[in-house]
Design an enzyme around this catalytic site. Sequence first.
Site, mmCIF file in Angstrom:
data_model
loop_
_atom_site.group_PDB
_atom_site.id
_atom_site.type_symbol
_atom_site.label_atom_id
_atom_site.label_comp_id
_atom_site.label_asym_id
_atom_site.label_seq_id
_atom_site.Cartn_x
_atom_site.Cartn_y
_atom_site.Cartn_z
ATOM 1 N N ALA A 1 0.951 -1.283 0.182
ATOM 2 C CA ALA A 1 0.057 0.099 0.225
ATOM 3 C C ALA A 1 0.998 1.443 0.068
ATOM 4 C CB ALA A 1 -0.773 0.026 1.087
ATOM 5 N N SER B 1 4.225 -5.255 -17.106
ATOM 6 C CA SER B 1 3.523 -5.120 -15.733
ATOM 7 C C SER B 1 2.141 -4.752 -15.916
ATOM 8 C CB SER B 1 4.155 -3.320 -15.012
ATOM 9 O OG SER B 1 3.328 -3.354 -13.886
ATOM 10 N N LEU B 2 1.428 -4.526 -15.349
ATOM 11 C CA LEU B 2 -0.445 -4.036 -15.521
ATOM 12 C C LEU B 2 -0.086 -2.447 -15.358
ATOM 13 C CD1 LEU B 2 -1.808 -7.561 -14.601
ATOM 14 C CD2 LEU B 2 -1.287 -6.233 -16.989
ATOM 15 N N GLU C 1 -9.092 -12.344 -14.270
ATOM 16 C CA GLU C 1 -9.059 -13.634 -13.607
ATOM 17 C C GLU C 1 -7.835 -12.918 -12.421
ATOM 18 O OE1 GLU C 1 -5.796 -14.702 -16.711
ATOM 19 O OE2 GLU C 1 -6.824 -14.091 -17.697
ATOM 20 N N LYS D 1 -5.443 -12.034 -9.898
ATOM 21 C CA LYS D 1 -4.743 -11.689 -10.226
ATOM 22 C C LYS D 1 -4.146 -12.233 -9.291
ATOM 23 C CE LYS D 1 -1.739 -7.047 -10.471
ATOM 24 N NZ LYS D 1 -0.316 -7.018 -9.441
ATOM 25 N N ASP E 1 -0.972 -13.583 -6.089
ATOM 26 C CA ASP E 1 -0.386 -12.765 -6.124
ATOM 27 C C ASP E 1 1.279 -14.124 -5.384
ATOM 28 O OD1 ASP E 1 1.511 -10.852 -5.092
ATOM 29 O OD2 ASP E 1 0.443 -10.069 -3.036
ATOM 30 N N GLU F 1 1.959 -17.450 -12.746
ATOM 31 C CA GLU F 1 2.618 -17.015 -11.682
ATOM 32 C C GLU F 1 3.047 -18.615 -10.463
ATOM 33 O OE1 GLU F 1 2.854 -13.866 -11.693
ATOM 34 O OE2 GLU F 1 2.625 -13.049 -9.844
ATOM 35 N N TYR G 1 -1.666 -17.996 -16.974
ATOM 36 C CA TYR G 1 -2.285 -16.907 -17.349
ATOM 37 C C TYR G 1 -2.274 -16.284 -18.453
ATOM 38 C CZ TYR G 1 0.971 -13.880 -15.589
ATOM 39 O OH TYR G 1 1.944 -13.475 -15.203
ATOM 40 N N LYS H 1 -7.369 -3.296 -8.042
ATOM 41 C CA LYS H 1 -6.289 -3.797 -7.085
ATOM 42 C C LYS H 1 -7.566 -3.955 -5.678
ATOM 43 C CE LYS H 1 -1.750 -3.107 -7.721
ATOM 44 N NZ LYS H 1 -0.722 -3.961 -7.006
ATOM 45 N N CYS I 1 1.638 -17.988 35.432
ATOM 46 C CA CYS I 1 0.090 -17.968 34.326
ATOM 47 C C CYS I 1 -0.734 -17.455 34.243
ATOM 48 C CB CYS I 1 -0.229 -19.665 34.398
ATOM 49 S SG CYS I 1 -1.666 -19.730 33.382
ATOM 50 N N CYS J 1 -3.770 -19.016 36.324
ATOM 51 C CA CYS J 1 -3.782 -19.829 37.433
ATOM 52 C C CYS J 1 -2.717 -19.367 38.552
ATOM 53 C CB CYS J 1 -3.939 -21.469 37.095
ATOM 54 S SG CYS J 1 -2.593 -21.915 36.898
ATOM 55 N N CYS K 1 2.027 -23.268 30.473
ATOM 56 C CA CYS K 1 1.625 -22.956 32.061
ATOM 57 C C CYS K 1 1.752 -24.417 32.781
ATOM 58 C CB CYS K 1 0.533 -22.983 31.935
ATOM 59 S SG CYS K 1 -1.015 -23.160 33.775
ATOM 60 N N CYS L 1 -5.459 -25.525 35.675
ATOM 61 C CA CYS L 1 -5.100 -23.907 35.394
ATOM 62 C C CYS L 1 -6.813 -24.220 35.036
ATOM 63 C CB CYS L 1 -4.191 -23.891 34.682
ATOM 64 S SG CYS L 1 -4.186 -22.791 33.515
HETATM 65 N N1 NAD Z 1 6.453 -3.267 -1.047
HETATM 66 C C1 NAD Z 1 7.153 -3.340 -1.786
HETATM 67 O O1 NAD Z 1 8.325 -2.714 -1.273
HETATM 68 C C2 NAD Z 1 7.117 -3.368 -2.976
HETATM 69 C C3 NAD Z 1 7.914 -3.124 -4.130
HETATM 70 C C4 NAD Z 1 8.033 -3.493 -5.471
HETATM 71 C C5 NAD Z 1 6.796 -3.134 -6.433
HETATM 72 N N2 NAD Z 1 5.739 -3.850 -4.869
HETATM 73 C C6 NAD Z 1 4.518 -4.119 -5.588
HETATM 74 O O2 NAD Z 1 4.613 -5.223 -6.704
HETATM 75 C C7 NAD Z 1 3.676 -4.271 -7.669
HETATM 76 C C8 NAD Z 1 3.210 -3.789 -8.697
HETATM 77 O O3 NAD Z 1 4.389 -5.180 -8.939
HETATM 78 P P1 NAD Z 1 4.785 -5.737 -10.301
HETATM 79 O O4 NAD Z 1 4.544 -4.823 -11.669
HETATM 80 O O5 NAD Z 1 5.290 -6.974 -10.708
HETATM 81 O O6 NAD Z 1 3.221 -6.077 -11.279
HETATM 82 P P2 NAD Z 1 1.463 -5.283 -11.123
HETATM 83 O O7 NAD Z 1 0.579 -5.293 -10.315
HETATM 84 O O8 NAD Z 1 1.936 -4.712 -11.962
HETATM 85 O O9 NAD Z 1 1.489 -6.472 -12.076
HETATM 86 C C9 NAD Z 1 1.756 -7.247 -13.463
HETATM 87 C C10 NAD Z 1 2.150 -8.951 -12.727
HETATM 88 O O10 NAD Z 1 0.755 -9.057 -12.202
HETATM 89 C C11 NAD Z 1 0.587 -10.946 -12.416
HETATM 90 N N3 NAD Z 1 -0.663 -11.523 -12.864
HETATM 91 C C12 NAD Z 1 -1.031 -11.741 -11.782
HETATM 92 N N4 NAD Z 1 -2.462 -12.843 -12.249
HETATM 93 C C13 NAD Z 1 -1.982 -12.573 -13.624
HETATM 94 C C14 NAD Z 1 -2.797 -12.394 -14.442
HETATM 95 N N5 NAD Z 1 -4.329 -13.406 -14.668
HETATM 96 N N6 NAD Z 1 -2.661 -12.449 -15.515
HETATM 97 C C15 NAD Z 1 -1.734 -10.922 -16.215
HETATM 98 N N7 NAD Z 1 -0.578 -10.970 -14.610
HETATM 99 C C16 NAD Z 1 -1.317 -11.025 -13.842
HETATM 100 C C17 NAD Z 1 2.034 -10.721 -13.210
HETATM 101 O O11 NAD Z 1 2.854 -11.427 -12.350
HETATM 102 C C18 NAD Z 1 2.809 -9.979 -13.765
HETATM 103 O O12 NAD Z 1 4.061 -9.662 -13.703
HETATM 104 C C19 NAD Z 1 3.162 -3.022 -6.726
HETATM 105 O O13 NAD Z 1 1.948 -2.493 -7.392
HETATM 106 C C20 NAD Z 1 3.580 -3.800 -5.393
HETATM 107 O O14 NAD Z 1 1.869 -3.934 -4.898
HETATM 108 C C21 NAD Z 1 5.749 -3.584 -3.624
HETATM 109 ZN ZN ZN Z 2 -2.577 -22.035 34.056
#
Ligand code: NAD
Ligand code: ZN
Length: 682
Positions: free
Chosen positions: A37, A85-86, A118, A120, A122, A178, A230, A319, A413, A416, A431, A437
Amino acid sequence: MTQPDPSTQDEAARLRAELEDANYRYYVLDEPRMTDADYDRRLRRLQELEAQHPELVTPDSPTQRVGAAPAEGFPEVQHAVPMLSLDNAFDEDELEAFVRRVAERLEADPEAIAFCCEPKLDGAAVSLVYERGELVAGVTRGDGRTGEGITSNLRTLKSIPLKLRGDDWPGLLEVRGEVIMSHEGFETLNARAREEGSKVFANPRNAAAGSLRQLDPRITATRPLEFSAYQVARIEPDEGDASHSALMARLGGLGFRTSSELHVVEGARGVIDYCRALGDKRDALGYDIDGVVIKVDELRLQRELGFVARAPRWAIAFKFPAQEQTTQLNDVEFQVGRTGAITPVARLEPVTVAGVTVSNATLHNADEIARLGVMIGDTVAIRRAGDVIPQVVRVQEEERPADARAIVFPERCPVCDSQIERLEGEAVARCSGGLYCAAQRKEALKHFAGRRALDIDGLGEKLIDALVERDWVKTPADLFDLQAERLAELPRMGKKSSENLVAALDKAKATTLARFIFALGIREVGEATAANLARHFGTLGALMEADREALEAVEDVGPIVAAHVYTFFRQPHNRETLEALIAAGVHWEEAEVESGPTPLEGQTWVLTGTMESMTRDEGKARLQALGAKVSGSVSKKTACLVAGEAAGSKLTKAEQLGVEVIDEATFLERLAGWEKGDRDHG
Ligand SMILES: NC(=O)c1ccc[n+]([C@@H]2O[C@H](COP(=O)([O-])OP(=O)(O)OC[C@H]3O[C@@H](n4cnc5c(N)ncnc54)[C@H](O)[C@@H]3O)[C@@H](O)[C@H]2O)c1
Ligand SMILES: [Zn+2]
């Protein structure tokens, strides 16, 4: 458009540096320090600044790039088709705007455009190349143009076909998908890591990416990873499949797993309905998803729409609310589980995580507190996924306030006040007030009444729950004060069954020392150990007074069991309960000291199959009491094999070796004779 002032330039530079560092930690180390986030918020802000001041855009800005450069240790592999990316949509308005944009570019009716939706997933994106039906390369996304060659690691995943199914496969196929870890796999992996003191992963995505990028494929092979396809990046010859969804169906036939949640819908309405429905299902899926990927289904239209710098124009990621959020740790409380395990629970400043308000999270145990280095007052990252209890996954150390306090693990504890025991090499503290207890009451009573303990006929689980909930029974000794009239007030308890229970309680008072010791439910003291203790010490008094050294002299008793027994009898409340049991009339015949020569001394016995009158543990304990050793396998040295029902290979082996074999009836007869003789001796 205005010239960026110096403060705007500074802000952009700072965001760029923070995002670059976050990328490195996320994509290369698999150890993020920022929540997704926070990352998304910064990226959005940088995109905004760059949109207002295009001269701020640098070619290496995180808004222009994907992932991070490949790490060392793996061969670099060029992607024939870049892995992009997306673009993101964070609310329904942004989804509608996406559909509108697509429709305008295509000059089509937005309500008539088919979208394939579909989950997404993780995890970590990989690309698999098949030539003439065989897997020849597996590569990570890397920076989108160049990835890491991890073919040997990917070969260890059972859900990745090494050879395509059937014989109708294309000469060249590049499939993307993925690699994920389910919640169950993730919890198991981390539980094992916590026990072994090895690396604990913050979430399944990091665990999946980290497991994939092991230099030793044998390690990857032990990790619970799954691949879900995917995308088709290349297919030759192209047989002119019309749509993405058709290609996905074809992948299924070639042996790939694709999402079971994949649906084709029409227009913005269809897309939004799908996103809402999947959002409702999110917690029940058993694996992490961070949103929905929406793709224009027709491949002809995808080609027409094309790409921008880092993402296709024909797809968007909607998202979901993030599964990790930061909040403040206000306090830590210690809870006692039904088996006495003490769990530190974080009391948090309430925070919404993936749509649910979270105010408590588990800290597991003292080792976990040390590993996290967490203090009261800290800002912590909380993760909530599916029906797993929310967890503290990280501390933002740089935000620690000056008045942060260390977390002190209690010595007694909280329920008790008995001593809390934590043995060397064990993660869990417990404990030691097992019999007394309140937190452990139900479990202790169920064990006490069990068939292999005091064997109280008719005192089952439901009845124990009812007795404890009404506060009629606090310790096992209270059982013997129960009156039939009172019992008859309980649901499903008639006059007759109440009288029967009282009679059964009376009958159970006559027991053996071994059963009595077992019934106390001392940790790690099973039937066989209880029998050894009874035989060795002869009286309860001698056992209660024994120090650790004396306890360790008993057969099969090591330092851990000795410590449990010792601590148990040092708790004043446990001793009171024992006295109360004896005062209530529980009794057994006490032998003076360990009896002299035992009839089976020097013999090794083996038990196999199932017996009707006793468990194998019981049989073992009785044989050991007579001086025999009990082994798990038959050899020439075996004196006798007791073969119960459905005896298998051990029976065959004994017959081959000419070892004496007896059935349960003969065994019981002989036991009775020896045990009588044994008692007459002592
Ligand atoms: N916390 C951190 O420090 C940190 C650092 C870098 C990135 N991030 C996270 O990663 C995100 C960006 O990452 P990104 O560019 O890898 O991904 P993205 O969110 O831009 O999406 C692209 C990825 O989605 C995935 N995906 C999953 N299901 C899919 C489907 N059904 N069809 C197509 N693609 C699918 C694929 O792996 C693809 O590479 C950021 O928004 C953030 O949330 C976090
Ligand atoms: Zn106890």
